[in-house]
Design a protein around this motif. Structure first.
Motif, mmCIF file in Angstrom:
data_model
loop_
_atom_site.group_PDB
_atom_site.id
_atom_site.type_symbol
_atom_site.label_atom_id
_atom_site.label_comp_id
_atom_site.label_asym_id
_atom_site.label_seq_id
_atom_site.Cartn_x
_atom_site.Cartn_y
_atom_site.Cartn_z
ATOM 1 N N ASN A 147 -7.748 0.523 -5.012
ATOM 2 C CA ASN A 147 -7.472 1.791 -4.347
ATOM 3 C C ASN A 147 -6.712 2.671 -5.312
ATOM 4 N N CYS A 197 -4.832 -4.323 1.503
ATOM 5 C CA CYS A 197 -4.657 -2.887 1.703
ATOM 6 C C CYS A 197 -4.658 -2.680 3.203
ATOM 7 N N MET A 198 -3.877 -1.733 3.694
ATOM 8 C CA MET A 198 -3.841 -1.560 5.144
ATOM 9 C C MET A 198 -5.183 -1.099 5.693
ATOM 10 N N TYR A 221 -0.193 -0.417 -0.380
ATOM 11 C CA TYR A 221 0.213 0.973 -0.620
ATOM 12 C C TYR A 221 1.586 1.084 -1.269
ATOM 13 N N ARG A 275 2.597 7.334 0.238
ATOM 14 C CA ARG A 275 1.829 7.005 1.438
ATOM 15 C C ARG A 275 2.628 7.312 2.702
HETATM 16 MO MO MO Z 1 -4.053 0.852 0.418
#
Ligand code: MO
Ligand code: MTE
Length: 505
Positions: free
Chosen positions: A315, A372-373, A467, A493
């Motif tokens: 990401n 990753c969320m 993040y 974020r």
């Molecule tokens: Mo992420």
């Protein structure tokens, strides 16, 4: 005798209906941020068992980011819709804790009043009886009212399954996707087949739950509605007023559905305000539910070399010539001239550490799942140096220093208000800093860190989602308060309405 539908029973159903709508709609928002499901923990391209996108994933690492995979859902469908996974996750957390509370009150009262006997089968006869009902329904028939006392065998089985199997399963798989839980109880996450197993089971339960709701509500209106509707609205059999009950029931459904949609538009009308509201509302969940969980070093035994993933998502792509010419310059001679800046205003002076300086500090190494969320995961062995050891090279923590800020050569992928992209940063509090495996990593799986994964140095915080884990690290510095940097919410974020500071959900 008239069956009794006390007020609490009717109220908890209404609240349940409202909250399940929030849960489904925010769940779809979360799923739309990465509309693919896997059973394998590397989330590798081509290995999905289900996907809701036509996009074919490139097999090559580091060319496609999870941000590119996001799909936009309408606010009519999702909460809040339009690629707002951060707000969706916060709504999901808020609604699920209220749902849990409502469910507990319901179950306690169910047992306290003895009404449980109506829905929990106590005899094996329930199975043949349910089969009889099923045959009648399958022929589009309706079992006679005598079958219902007030529920028939099929309903009893359905309710029992939903209350005691499906709902708990959703909660148990839901929490296992939290990095706080994973870092503390890794075996628990393994039990569900890892992060992707939990995510897939959670999805399947959602489908079953949706099916149940459609059947349940549908049958209320189709099978002896004059009884059901008067039970729902008046609390007792009152078929004379069934017409009125019908109008009230329909009006209530319309109001609830309208409120679901209104919440989406309200959320989108001012995302920063919504984020602040949701962060405050979910603070108790973080404080009492998750933040006491600290990663345990014993977790290290949970993952071994054989768990290491073949594929690793990305990401945020590496800085380009326009974004960070200096990063490209450092890269061109293999990081010879690259230096980590350590220090900042609170220290008065800055020191610079080369990669060799960092490698001379005590080594920290562990195998862990990275998430990753948005939903993907990968397991790797990370090697580096504890962030706290790096800061210690400056001497004692300066007076008033309560946070550490980590900045990057790379930019944020996207700013929430579409202003020009700013350098990526994250802020850590002292507790997070002191966690055993909060490290600056320079190797992955025994090799120098790959460019797309943050070369030459990246942050890893085991108790958080990706993040927080700044790539292409430029500087680490003590700060007094994160309110003074960026938009004042503790990281790029967080500023982008994606997360609460220290969000571990
Ligand atoms: Mo992420
Ligand atoms: N500099 C920088 N660091 C970043 C990002 C970014 O956009 N820029 N994305 C973050 C996010 S959202 C995640 S999930 C992880 C992804 O790490 P990976 O690309 O190494 O898998 O990096 C984090 N660190």
């Amino acid at each position: 005798m008239d069956p009794d539908f006390p007020f609490w029973l009717r109220a908890s159903h209404l609240i349940n209906f409202f909250l399940i709508g929030l849960l489904l709609r925010s769940g779809w928002e979360i799923l739309s941020s990465m509309p693919r499901l896997w059973w394998s923990n590397d989330s590798a391209p081509g290995k999905e068992w289900l996907k809701f996108t036509k996009t074919e994933l490139p097999k090559e690492e580091g060319v496609y980011t999870s941000l590119m995979d996001e799909k936009s859902l309408s606010p009519m469908i999702a909460l809040p819709g339009r690629e707002n996974i951060g707000l969706g996750r916060h709504w999901h957390a808020l609604a699920s804790s209220l749902w849990l509370l409502n469910g507990l009150i319901y179950i306690i009262l169910l047992f306290a009043t003895g009404l449980w006997r109506r829905i929990i089968p106590t005899s094996w006869d329930v199975f043949p009886e349910a089969w009889e009902s099923l045959k009648i329904y399958a022929g589009f028939g309706v079992p006679s009212i005598e079958h219902f006392q007030p529920y028939d065998a099929l309903q009893m089985l359905g309710y029992t399954f939903v209350i005691f199997v499906l709902a708990p399963l959703m909660m148990l798989t839901g929490i296992s996707m939290s990095p706080a839980v994973r870092s503390r109880f890794p075996g628990y996450v393994k039990f569900w087949g890892g992060h992707q197993g939990a995510r897939s089971i959670h999805f399947i339960c959602m489908v079953l739950m949706t099916g149940f709701i459609i059947m349940h509500v549908g049958l209320v209106f189709l099978v002896h509605p004059e009884y059901n509707l008067s039970h729902m609205i008046w609390g007792a059999t009152d078929t004379a007023r069934a017409g009125q009950a019908f109008v009230i029931a329909i009006a209530t459904i319309v109001v609830v559905v309208a409120s679901w949609i209104a919440l989406s538009y309200w959320s989108l009308s001012d995302r920063v305000r919504t984020h602040k509201f949701l962060v405050n509302a979910t603070e108790p969940i973080r404080r009492y539910g998750l933040n006491w969980m600290k990663p345990r070093m014993s977790r290290q035994n949970a993952y071994t070399e054989k768990d290491i993933s073949e594929f690793h998502w990305t990401n945020g792509l590496p800085p380009t010539e326009d974004e960070s010419p200096e990063w490209l310059k450092y890269r061109s001679n293999d990081w010879e001239d690259w230096r980590l800046e350590v220090g900042g205003d609170l220290n008065g002076e800055k020191i610079e550490l080369s990669l060799d300086d960092l490698k001379a500090l005590p080594k920290a190494e562990y195998i862990a799942i990275h998430t990753c969320m948005q939903g993907w995961s990968a397991t790797s062995k990370w090697t580096g140096v504890r962030l706290v050891d790096v800061l210690d090279t400056l001497g004692p923590r300066p007076e008033g220093a309560r946070y550490v800020m980590v900045t990057s050569h790379g930019l944020a992928q996207k700013m929430y208000d579409n202003r020009p992209r700013e350098p990526f940063y994250a802020v850590l509090d002292l507790e997070m800093l002191n966690e055993e495996d909060t490290i600056l990593a320079y190797e992955r799986n025994g090799n120098p860190l790959e460019e797309h994964l943050g070369a030459p140095l990246r942050l890893r915080v085991e108790s958080q989602h990706g993040y927080k884990m700044v790539k292409w690290v430029k500087a680490v510095e003590w700060i007094a308060d994160y309110a003074e940097v960026g938009d004042g919410r503790g990281g790029t974020r967080e500023d982008s309405a994606m997360q609460a500071f220290n969000g571990r959900i």
